[in-house]
Design an enzyme around this catalytic site. Structure first.
Site, short mmCIF file in Angstrom:
data_model
loop_
_atom_site.label_atom_id
_atom_site.label_comp_id
_atom_site.label_asym_id
_atom_site.label_seq_id
_atom_site.Cartn_x
_atom_site.Cartn_y
_atom_site.Cartn_z
N HIS A 186 3.20 3.54 -8.98
CA HIS A 186 3.05 2.02 -9.22
C HIS A 186 4.36 1.42 -9.74
O HIS A 186 4.91 0.17 -9.57
CB HIS A 186 2.02 1.76 -10.25
CG HIS A 186 0.41 2.09 -9.70
ND1 HIS A 186 0.17 1.77 -8.33
CD2 HIS A 186 -0.58 2.66 -10.26
CE1 HIS A 186 -0.93 2.06 -8.10
NE2 HIS A 186 -1.52 2.71 -9.26
N ASP B 249 0.91 -1.05 0.20
CA ASP B 249 -0.02 -0.11 0.16
C ASP B 249 0.69 1.23 0.17
O ASP B 249 2.00 1.29 0.47
CB ASP B 249 -0.92 -0.16 1.31
CG ASP B 249 -2.04 0.72 0.98
OD1 ASP B 249 -2.39 1.39 0.00
OD2 ASP B 249 -2.83 1.15 2.24
N LEU C 33 11.96 -20.14 -3.19
CA LEU C 33 10.79 -19.60 -2.91
C LEU C 33 9.39 -19.70 -3.60
O LEU C 33 9.71 -19.79 -4.87
CB LEU C 33 11.13 -17.88 -2.79
CG LEU C 33 10.07 -16.92 -2.61
CD1 LEU C 33 9.87 -16.74 -1.10
CD2 LEU C 33 10.51 -15.48 -3.11
#
Length: 248
Positions: A45, A28, A139
């Site tokens: 962004h 956020d 991962l």
């Protein structure tokens, strides 16, 4: 609880303390980052994508096995069309430019949410990327796209109800484990730690079922500024928590 500064805590997180297997992040603050610099939202962004790159690279070095990133919610679809198109364009660019590196680094990529409702060309890119990395053992990077936890739970309940109605399932056998298996995150461990950036302190319809016993860490840092040291700071905070799962 807000996270203290990252630098003095990084060594602690990578030291001998408890390390979460699964970390989930609500990314956020992209818009606020851009606004503070008098830039268009798309600039925030773009910088957010750089934070994703840093975090994905740093997570395995800190011992994290699963990293889930809340990239686009069902509610985000209500944003202006231009911004949604920009976000989807950035996602395309990230996958096309990073999939080779992710694969080389043994990262397994998967997606959760109603992502198949997105544009067909993007869906094809998502699924081909996931398939390319399916057998990797490093991962696990989970990207939540067009995702909402309430929607996920509704879909799981509909699936179970259909099996009960068809006689394939006895309603008396429904338990938490069965519901787990019907969620988008089936076969993944529940998140041990949920991090939210930008100072907001809510889950915003993210992993509501799975995060029942997750530790929550909130930081004022905006997502575009997040990096491995920030992640290490959150892990250091996690290591101080006593997790009793309802016990004494």
């Amino acid at each position: 609880m807000p996270v203290p500064s990252a630098a003095p805590l990084a060594a602690t997180a990578s030291g001998g303390g408890a390390v979460p297997r699964h970390v989930a992040i609500i990314m956020d603050g992209n818009g606020r980052w851009a606004k503070a610099r008098r830039l268009p939202r798309i600039a925030g962004h773009r910088q957010g994508i750089e934070a994703v790159r840093r975090t994905v690279e740093g997570a395995p070095t800190l011992g994290i096995e699963v990293l889930t990133l809340f990239a686009f919610s069902t509610e985000n679809a209500k944003r202006p069309e231009d911004e949604v198109n920009d976000l989807m364009g950035l996602l395309r660019h990230y996958l096309r430019s990073e999939i080779g590196t992710l694969h080389k680094n043994n990262v397994r990529l998967r997606f959760i949410g109603e992502y198949r409702r997105l544009n067909p060309d993007l869906v094809e890119l998502l699924e081909s990327s996931a398939e390319r990395t399916r057998l990797n053992t490093g991962l696990t990077l989970v990207i939540a796209l067009n995702y909402g936890a309430q929607d996920e739970i509704v879909r799981a309940m509909q699936s179970i109800a259909a099996d009960v109605a068809a006689g394939r399932l006895d309603a008396k056998t429904i338990d938490a484990a069965l519901i787990d298996r019907r969620l988008d995150t089936a076969d993944l461990p529940p998140p041990d730690l949920v991090i939210r950036t930008s100072g907001e302190q809510r889950l915003s319809n993210f992993l509501l079922w799975q995060a029942a016993y997750a530790e929550l860490v909130f930081t004022d840092q905006l997502w575009p500024d997040f990096d491995t040291a920030s992640l290490a700071a959150a892990l250091a905070e996690f290591a101080t928590r006593e997790r009793r799962y309802g016990g004494i």
